[in-house]
Write a protein that holds these residues in place. Structure first.
Motif: not given
Length: 458
Positions: A230-233, A236-241, A243-253
């Motif tokens: 969702e943050q355009k990195c 490809s992330i599993m739907r249930r994961e 939120d956790r990806h976007c607020i923790t490890v996403c390089p585009m955070k």
């Protein structure tokens, strides 16, 4: 209290429709909404357990397991009969028209199960249900678990009954297919494309089965579906994961600049921090120098920034945070000597305040600062002397003018008095008017003098 191990049950035979007409379609599509059927199967065991517990409450020689087989048979017959007569019970004829009840099949059959369970309550169960409701619920849950563990009523057999009940109450054909065909080939072709055909989710990890008509709905909510970040990195992330990806490890955070502490308020994607630090190095140096040289303007610091960059030999690019950058800038700044700060003072500034500021700045800059402070004090003193002399000259001119006008006023008054003594009453009246005019002119002269003094001060 073990339920009987027998799996014998009564399953209603499928009703066949034969209208005796030649050419009548003989092949029926029996597909249905498997999600609704599965939900219906889930209400059978709790309903049967409630009927068994309530029917044997207070009995010394009977247990829920001892009546389970008989009550199961009775329950199937009751549900089948109620479902077959449901349409006739819920269609109200008024002036040749019909009004149909539109409750979902699951709710309708759940009500049938509750009605059956309620009909099996004896006197003791009604009393205990009012007084010991929690104990009753615990007994029902325990008996449901016991039947499941012993395989008393298997899921596939409950599904057969649920299919029959669904078709009986779904008179709008919203949850099952009722199409008929003349040949087996036509039926087979239809089944391959029927919207009620069973499908399994293709997303890895998902085991949900659904009919084809719900495929889009399931795909829009499946927690195992892989989606672009969702943050355009690039991940490809599993739907249930997600939120956790976007607020923790996403390089585009988005994160604060590492030099937030020295004044940079920018927020940049985590993966772009290094580029941001290199692109805005000069700006970060200005912020750091402002904290070192209090009161210096950006114009004063531009030359110093260029000097520091030239002498840094790549040291500044390696700074990762505000503390490391500030320490390196301090070292390089000290080697370059005192900072030249342009000082522009207003004439109206208090000489004492200017002198105090210069004295405060002189210890920081060494001998050069002392010399600069002395020059500043001399300049302010000369400007103050010139302003004082200007005010003095303007005040003297205003006072001289006022004295001249006062002499003229005195002569006019004396003449008026002499004229009054010679002319009598008429002269007295004229002298009075003359005196009043002279007084008004004196007041105007005083006001003009005060105004001139105020202008001289400014």
């Amino acid at each position: 209290m073990d339920p009987p191990t027998t799996n014998v049950e009564v399953v209603p035979e499928k009703e066949t429709i034969e209208d005796g007409k030649e050419g009548c379609p003989a092949f029926h599509c029996d597909l249905y909404d498997i999600e609704i059927v599965y939900k219906i199967t889930l209400v059978f065991l709790p309903g049967l357990a409630a009927a068994c517990v309530d029917n044997t409450t207070g009995g010394i020689f009977r247990s829920p397991a001892s009546v389970a087989v008989d009550l199961r048979k009775e329950m199937i017959e009751y549900l089948t009969q109620r479902s077959e007569s449901f349409v006739a019970e819920t269609v109200i004829l008024e002036d040749g028209t019909s009004t149909e009840v539109s409750d979902p099949p699951y709710d309708i059959i759940s009500d049938f199960v509750d009605d059956f369970s309620s009909s099996k309550r004896n006197f003791f169960s009604r009393v205990s249900g009012w007084v010991l409701s929690e104990t009753r619920e615990d007994k029902i849950d325990d008996f449901v678990q016991e039947m499941e563990e012993n395989g008393f009523w298997l899921t596939d057999r409950r599904e057969v009954i649920a299919q029959t009940l669904l078709k009986n109450v779904d008179f709008k054909n919203m949850f099952h297919c009722d199409k008929k065909f003349n040949t087996a080939e036509e039926l087979a072709e239809h089944v391959a494309n029927c919207e009620y055909r069973s499908m399994n989710c293709n997303n890895e990890g998902c085991t949900v089965a659904f009919c084809a008509k719900h495929m889009e709905n399931h795909d829009s909510t499946c927690p195992f579906k892989m989606l672009p970040c969702e943050q355009k990195c690039s991940d490809s992330i599993m739907r249930r994961e997600m939120d956790r990806h976007c607020i923790t490890v996403c390089p585009m955070k988005l994160v604060n600049c590492p030099f937030y502490a020295v004044g940079c308020q920018s927020t940049v994607p985590r993966s772009m921090i290094r580029k941001h630090c290199l692109d805005d190095l000069h700006l970060h140096l200005v912020y750091a120098l402002k904290n070192i040289h209090k009161g210096a303007t950006e114009e004063d610091l531009k030359e110093r920034v260029d000097q520091i960059v030239q002498t840094s030999s790549g040291q500044l690019e390696a700074a990762r945070d505000a503390r490391s950058l500030t320490l390196r800038v301090k070292d390089l700044d000290a080697k370059l000597g005192p900072l030249k700060v342009s000082t522009v003072k207003k004439v109206s500034e208090d000489p004492t305040e200017a002198a105090n500021k210069s004295i405060e700045e002189s210890p920081e800059d060494g001998n050069g600062g002392v010399e600069k402070s002395i020059n500043t004090i001399n300049n302010v003193s000369e400007e103050s002397t010139e302003a004082a002399n200007h005010i003095k000259d303007r005040s003297f001119e205003a006072a001289t003018d006022m004295a001249d006008k006062a002499d003229k006023s005195s002569d006019a008054i004396n003449k008026a008095i002499e004229a009054s003594s010679e002319a009598g009453d008429d002269g007295a009246e004229k002298s009075t008017n003359t005196i009043n005019k002279v007084g008004e002119e004196s007041i105007e002269t005083g006001n003009s003098t005060a105004h001139a003094s105020e202008e001289a001060k400014n």
